[in-house]
Design a protein around this motif. Structure first.
Motif, short mmCIF file in Angstrom:
data_model
loop_
_atom_site.label_atom_id
_atom_site.label_comp_id
_atom_site.label_asym_id
_atom_site.label_seq_id
_atom_site.Cartn_x
_atom_site.Cartn_y
_atom_site.Cartn_z
N PHE A 3 -69.62 -73.67 13.43
CA PHE A 3 -70.23 -74.54 12.43
C PHE A 3 -70.64 -73.74 11.20
O PHE A 3 -70.92 -72.54 11.30
CB PHE A 3 -71.48 -75.22 13.01
N PRO A 4 -70.73 -74.39 10.03
CA PRO A 4 -71.28 -73.71 8.86
C PRO A 4 -72.77 -73.45 9.07
O PRO A 4 -73.43 -74.09 9.90
CB PRO A 4 -71.04 -74.71 7.72
N MET A 5 -73.33 -72.51 8.32
CA MET A 5 -74.65 -71.98 8.61
C MET A 5 -75.79 -72.96 8.36
O MET A 5 -76.93 -72.69 8.73
CB MET A 5 -74.88 -70.70 7.81
N GLY A 6 -75.51 -74.10 7.75
CA GLY A 6 -76.54 -75.11 7.60
C GLY A 6 -76.73 -75.97 8.83
O GLY A 6 -77.64 -76.80 8.87
N HIS A 7 -75.89 -75.80 9.84
CA HIS A 7 -75.96 -76.63 11.05
C HIS A 7 -77.25 -76.36 11.81
O HIS A 7 -77.73 -75.22 11.90
CB HIS A 7 -74.75 -76.33 11.94
N GLU A 8 -77.79 -77.41 12.40
CA GLU A 8 -79.08 -77.31 13.09
C GLU A 8 -79.06 -76.34 14.26
O GLU A 8 -80.11 -75.83 14.66
CB GLU A 8 -79.50 -78.69 13.58
N SER A 9 -77.89 -76.04 14.81
CA SER A 9 -77.83 -75.13 15.97
C SER A 9 -78.31 -73.73 15.64
O SER A 9 -78.73 -72.99 16.53
CB SER A 9 -76.40 -75.07 16.52
N TYR A 10 -78.26 -73.35 14.35
CA TYR A 10 -78.67 -72.00 13.96
C TYR A 10 -80.17 -71.87 13.73
O TYR A 10 -80.65 -70.76 13.46
CB TYR A 10 -77.94 -71.58 12.68
#
Length: 354
Positions: free
Chosen positions: A165-172
């Motif tokens: 996922f791109p770094m704005g994804h909530e998983s990060y």
């Protein structure tokens, strides 16, 4: 030259075998010595991507430097180049291409143990970044918790090619919470390994030049776009750095983001400023600098237009064959002495707290 020079990126260039010695489990460490007989013995599970990086046979590159086993081993060349302080980046950043998912975290932890032991001195001369994996955010946050207060650790690096996922994804968000707690910047760095993620999948490049042109720039835009649009840059007090992608992509992305924001701001997170202004608050490594000023890229003009005077940091990218010595900054026509001072020292001190 006359400036104090802090190098924001010198790769530590360890081998897979070096990292393996730091695997905590004795049985697993011994097993790992025997399991990769088809590839170079120093690589272990790290994939070779098959690219010819020799520029038509004019140069060569080695994945690791056997003569560099600890920070002090670069003393001589560092002094020859006129560099006073080094912030090491991981050398084996292709570890995110390890195909065995169950071994990625084990090697990440071993890598960080090696980094702290051999390179993160915190002595005014040598510092280092942790290595964290985008596809393992919880475990990466644990690594920041484990070593975030170590004197010689001043950042955490993540490869921007490879994460699902791109770094704005909530998983990060566990990573950002840990980074904010320990006041560590997150540095995004590309890799030329072959991975299934964006933008490598489907690119079908003819050769390394076609691949390398996009492989270090498009991922930066993907992640920066996401960090801003999804509100991460607003929500967390974390500095983000974008290394080894140059500078020319920044105003292009800023123009597109501002246009979209003015047309459909309801699709953005709640922001307190224009998207391009967040781009002007991120940090950027200099490497690679243009060989000379062109009609397309004027470094001084770009820095002024994008308001980056306090955000650009000298990075050599040693020991890669396309590294930039400090002279590359000195040779940029039109840079004032004050601007060079910021690029060589002031901005790095602000970002890394050294």
């Amino acid at each position: 030259m006359g400036h104090t020079v802090i190098d924001g990126e010198w790769h530590s260039a360890e081998s897979g075998a070096d990292i393996r010695e730091y695997i905590a489990d004795d049985e697993m460490r011994e097993n790992e010595k025997q399991g990769y007989l088809a590839g170079p013995k120093d690589w272990g599970p790290i994939q070779w991507d098959g690219w010819d990086r020799s520029a038509g046979g004019r140069t060569e590159i080695n994945i690791h430097s056997p003569d560099i086993t600890q920070a002090e081993d670069v003393d001589s060349i560092r002094e020859q180049l006129g560099i006073d302080t080094v912030v090491f980046s991981p050398g084996q950043f292709r570890m995110t291409t390890i195909p065995a998912q169950d071994k990625q975290v084990m090697y990440m932890r071993a890598f960080n143990d090696l980094t702290v032991d051999r390179f993160a001195r915190g002595d005014g001369t040598y510092y280092a970044k942790l290595y964290i994996f985008g596809n393992h955010p919880e475990e990466s946050a644990e690594e920041i918790e484990r070593y975030g207060d170590e004197d010689g650790i001043v950042g955490a690096m993540i490869t921007d090619v490879g994460p699902t996922f791109p770094m704005g994804h909530e998983s990060y968000e566990p990573i950002y919470e840990a980074a904010e707690k320990h006041d560590l910047p997150i540095i995004l760095h590309s890799t030329t390994g072959i991975v299934a993620g964006f933008p490598i999948a489907g690119m079908q490049p003819k050769n390394f030049a076609e691949f390398h042109t996009l492989g270090h720039t498009i991922p930066k835009m993907w992640h920066a776009n996401s960090l801003i649009l999804r509100g991460i840059a607003e929500k967390y007090d974390v500095d983000f750095g974008f290394w080894e992608g140059g500078l020319s992509w920044i105003p292009a992305l800023g123009e597109r983001l501002d246009r979209e924001y003015l047309e459909r701001s309801s699709e953005f997170a709640e922001l307190s400023q224009l998207p391009s202004e967040y781009l002007s608050e991120f940090y950027y490594g200099t490497q690679p600098l243009p060989e000379e000023a062109t009609k397309m890229v004027d470094v001084v003009d770009l820095i002024e237009r994008a308001d980056l005077e306090d955000q650009v940091i000298y990075c050599s990218d040693r020991p890669h064959q396309d590294f930039d010595a400090p002279a590359a900054v000195d040779n940029v026509e039109g840079l004032s002495d004050e601007q060079k001072q910021k690029i060589f020292e002031t901005n790095a001190r602000e970002l890394f707290g050294i």
